[in-house]
Design a protein around this motif. Structure first.
Motif, PDB file in Angstrom:
ATOM      1  N   LEU A   1       1.296   2.014 -11.436  1.00  0.00           N
ATOM      2  CA  LEU A   1       1.202   0.875 -12.360  1.00  0.00           C
ATOM      3  C   LEU A   1       1.947  -0.331 -11.815  1.00  0.00           C
ATOM      4  O   LEU A   1       1.455  -1.464 -11.886  1.00  0.00           O
ATOM      5  CB  LEU A   1       1.765   1.274 -13.728  1.00  0.00           C
ATOM      6  N   ASP A   2       3.150  -0.101 -11.273  1.00  0.00           N
ATOM      7  CA  ASP A   2       3.929  -1.203 -10.708  1.00  0.00           C
ATOM      8  C   ASP A   2       3.187  -1.843  -9.537  1.00  0.00           C
ATOM      9  O   ASP A   2       3.179  -3.063  -9.384  1.00  0.00           O
ATOM     10  CB  ASP A   2       5.297  -0.696 -10.240  1.00  0.00           C
ATOM     11  N   ALA A   3       2.570  -0.983  -8.698  1.00  0.00           N
ATOM     12  CA  ALA A   3       1.825  -1.514  -7.554  1.00  0.00           C
ATOM     13  C   ALA A   3       0.644  -2.359  -8.019  1.00  0.00           C
ATOM     14  O   ALA A   3       0.342  -3.416  -7.437  1.00  0.00           O
ATOM     15  CB  ALA A   3       1.343  -0.367  -6.675  1.00  0.00           C
ATOM     16  N   ALA A   4      -0.028  -1.908  -9.073  1.00  0.00           N
ATOM     17  CA  ALA A   4      -1.181  -2.651  -9.583  1.00  0.00           C
ATOM     18  C   ALA A   4      -0.770  -3.975 -10.214  1.00  0.00           C
ATOM     19  O   ALA A   4      -1.551  -4.933 -10.222  1.00  0.00           O
ATOM     20  CB  ALA A   4      -1.933  -1.793 -10.598  1.00  0.00           C
ATOM     21  N   CYS A   5       0.457  -4.023 -10.727  1.00  0.00           N
ATOM     22  CA  CYS A   5       0.918  -5.225 -11.416  1.00  0.00           C
ATOM     23  C   CYS A   5       1.582  -6.244 -10.493  1.00  0.00           C
ATOM     24  O   CYS A   5       1.926  -7.345 -10.937  1.00  0.00           O
ATOM     25  CB  CYS A   5       1.911  -4.839 -12.519  1.00  0.00           C
ATOM     26  N   LEU A   6       1.773  -5.883  -9.231  1.00  0.00           N
ATOM     27  CA  LEU A   6       2.354  -6.843  -8.302  1.00  0.00           C
ATOM     28  C   LEU A   6       1.398  -8.011  -8.096  1.00  0.00           C
ATOM     29  O   LEU A   6       0.180  -7.833  -8.104  1.00  0.00           O
ATOM     30  CB  LEU A   6       2.654  -6.171  -6.962  1.00  0.00           C
ATOM     31  N   PRO A   7       1.921  -9.217  -7.908  1.00  0.00           N
ATOM     32  CA  PRO A   7       1.037 -10.401  -7.831  1.00  0.00           C
ATOM     33  C   PRO A   7       0.195 -10.426  -6.568  1.00  0.00           C
ATOM     34  O   PRO A   7       0.615  -9.967  -5.497  1.00  0.00           O
ATOM     35  CB  PRO A   7       2.044 -11.567  -7.841  1.00  0.00           C
ATOM     36  N   GLY A   8      -0.998 -10.975  -6.699  1.00  0.00           N
ATOM     37  CA  GLY A   8      -1.872 -11.198  -5.556  1.00  0.00           C
ATOM     38  C   GLY A   8      -2.633  -9.963  -5.126  1.00  0.00           C
ATOM     39  O   GLY A   8      -2.240  -8.835  -5.423  1.00  0.00           O
ATOM     40  N   PRO A   9      -3.723 -10.166  -4.396  1.00  0.00           N
ATOM     41  CA  PRO A   9      -4.536  -9.043  -3.918  1.00  0.00           C
ATOM     42  C   PRO A   9      -4.061  -8.466  -2.594  1.00  0.00           C
ATOM     43  O   PRO A   9      -4.518  -7.406  -2.188  1.00  0.00           O
ATOM     44  CB  PRO A   9      -5.920  -9.678  -3.755  1.00  0.00           C
ATOM     45  N   ASP A  10      -3.173  -9.179  -1.906  1.00  0.00           N
ATOM     46  CA  ASP A  10      -2.717  -8.737  -0.582  1.00  0.00           C
ATOM     47  C   ASP A  10      -1.926  -7.437  -0.712  1.00  0.00           C
ATOM     48  O   ASP A  10      -1.081  -7.306  -1.608  1.00  0.00           O
ATOM     49  CB  ASP A  10      -1.822  -9.815   0.041  1.00  0.00           C
ATOM     50  N   PRO A  11      -2.181  -6.457   0.171  1.00  0.00           N
ATOM     51  CA  PRO A  11      -1.415  -5.207   0.097  1.00  0.00           C
ATOM     52  C   PRO A  11       0.065  -5.375   0.421  1.00  0.00           C
ATOM     53  O   PRO A  11       0.874  -4.515   0.088  1.00  0.00           O
ATOM     54  CB  PRO A  11      -2.103  -4.306   1.135  1.00  0.00           C
ATOM     55  N   VAL A  12       0.425  -6.483   1.072  1.00  0.00           N
ATOM     56  CA  VAL A  12       1.828  -6.766   1.400  1.00  0.00           C
ATOM     57  C   VAL A  12       2.351  -7.828   0.442  1.00  0.00           C
ATOM     58  O   VAL A  12       1.772  -8.907   0.316  1.00  0.00           O
ATOM     59  CB  VAL A  12       1.985  -7.234   2.856  1.00  0.00           C
ATOM     60  N   VAL A  13       3.443  -7.499  -0.240  1.00  0.00           N
ATOM     61  CA  VAL A  13       4.018  -8.407  -1.230  1.00  0.00           C
ATOM     62  C   VAL A  13       5.433  -8.780  -0.781  1.00  0.00           C
ATOM     63  O   VAL A  13       6.248  -7.892  -0.501  1.00  0.00           O
ATOM     64  CB  VAL A  13       4.060  -7.754  -2.625  1.00  0.00           C
ATOM     65  N   ILE A  14       5.703 -10.076  -0.721  1.00  0.00           N
ATOM     66  CA  ILE A  14       7.032 -10.571  -0.355  1.00  0.00           C
ATOM     67  C   ILE A  14       7.771 -10.938  -1.639  1.00  0.00           C
ATOM     68  O   ILE A  14       7.262 -11.728  -2.447  1.00  0.00           O
ATOM     69  CB  ILE A  14       6.951 -11.797   0.569  1.00  0.00           C
TER      70      ILE A  14
END
Length: 310
Positions: free
Chosen positions: A116-129
């Motif tokens: 759920l946390d991964a799905a809620c991270l912003p943006g479609p990019d698999p890498v989140v800064i």
């Protein structure tokens, strides 16, 4: 029951002693598969033996014997397992079942929360800064999985280090390392003697990701330097490492004392090989555990058949 029947309860001790050498000397991918499978087989074998011991005591209860039409005289005469062993088996089986169910529920909850946390991270990019001065990076399993990297970690590494970091974290996601860890932990919950195997798997999945990054970049020394730099940066920034329970990071989760130096030393050494004798010994141990559990089931079956026919 023969004395060999109790071997599945003792072999996990030997497996625990061998887990460290196997993790260090085998190729990490093979070591992870072998240790995880060994944990499952040994946990299953010991659980079967505990169940058989508990069952052999259960049939001695007059009410149970009467319901199944077992002969009390035959049960008393054949005595496949002593009362203390049967009682101990029943208690240990209950404790193992409770611990395994509790851990399975916690791991399932952690994986669901991570997804759920991964799905809620912003943006479609698999890498989140993320905007965090603490140095950290980790992979979160999910559909899809995400790689989270802090600004602090990016600042601590050069562009080549960034590539190595991403290769390491992608290895965690692509090869489903969280599943190996979960299965190893479940084995240890069923049989606490297997905790060294679970600890070894936590190390080998990191080594697996290290070796993947080394193959990707073609520079083992650079990977070793990146792991060391990340460890120093994390310590300097005093990051509390609030990593989700199901996530895996460049420094492991949690980083055990001495783990990072061992990984760096392994990367500075030639790639590991698989000694045939070690593999043969591990296979023999697992086969012996399974055969002993089958022998226990066969003995109990014969005993119950004899008690029923008389």
């Amino acid at each position: 029951m023969h004395l060999a029947v109790y071997l599945p309860l003792l072999l996990p001790v030997l497996a625990g002693l061998a887990a460290g050498p196997l993790a260090r000397r085998l190729e990490p991918r093979l070591a992870t598969w072998l240790l995880t499978a060994a944990g499952l087989i040994l946990a299953a074998s010991s659980t079967v033996v505990l169940g058989l011991l508990a069952l052999s005591g259960l049939v001695r209860i007059p009410l149970v014997a009467a319901l199944k039409d077992y002969s009390p005289d035959v049960i008393a005469r054949e005595d496949p397992a002593a009362w203390p062993a049967s009682l101990a088996g029943a208690i240990l089986l209950t404790l193992a079942a409770v611990a395994t169910v509790r851990l399975a529920a916690r791991r399932a909850g952690a994986l669901w929360s991570a997804a759920l946390d991964a799905a809620c991270l912003p943006g479609p990019d698999p890498v989140v800064i993320i905007d965090d001065h603490g140095a950290d990076a980790y992979a979160m399993p999910g559909l899809p999985g995400r790689i989270v990297i802090s600004h602090g970690m990016l600042d601590a590494l050069d562009p080549a280090g960034h590539e190595i970091l991403l290769a390491h974290e992608r290895a965690h996601l692509d090869h489903h390392h969280y599943a190996f860890l979960s299965l190893a932990q479940l084995s240890a919950a069923a049989n606490p003697l297997l905790h060294p195997l679970a600890t070894a798997v936590a190390y080998t999945v990191e080594r697996w990701a290290d070796e993947h990054a080394a193959r990707h970049t073609g520079n083992r020394r650079a990977v070793a330097e990146t792991v060391a730099k990340a460890a120093v940066a994390t310590k300097r920034t005093r990051n509390r490492r609030r990593i989700p329970t199901a996530a895996l990071g460049l420094l492991g989760r949690p980083a055990k004392p001495g783990t990072v130096p061992r990984r760096v030393a392994a990367l500075l050494a030639p790639p590991p090989h698989n000694p045939p004798l070690l593999l043969l010994a591990a296979g023999t141990l697992l086969a012996a555990s399974g055969l002993c559990a089958l022998e226990a089931a066969h003995d109990l079956h014969q005993f119950l058949e004899l008690a029923h026919t008389h």
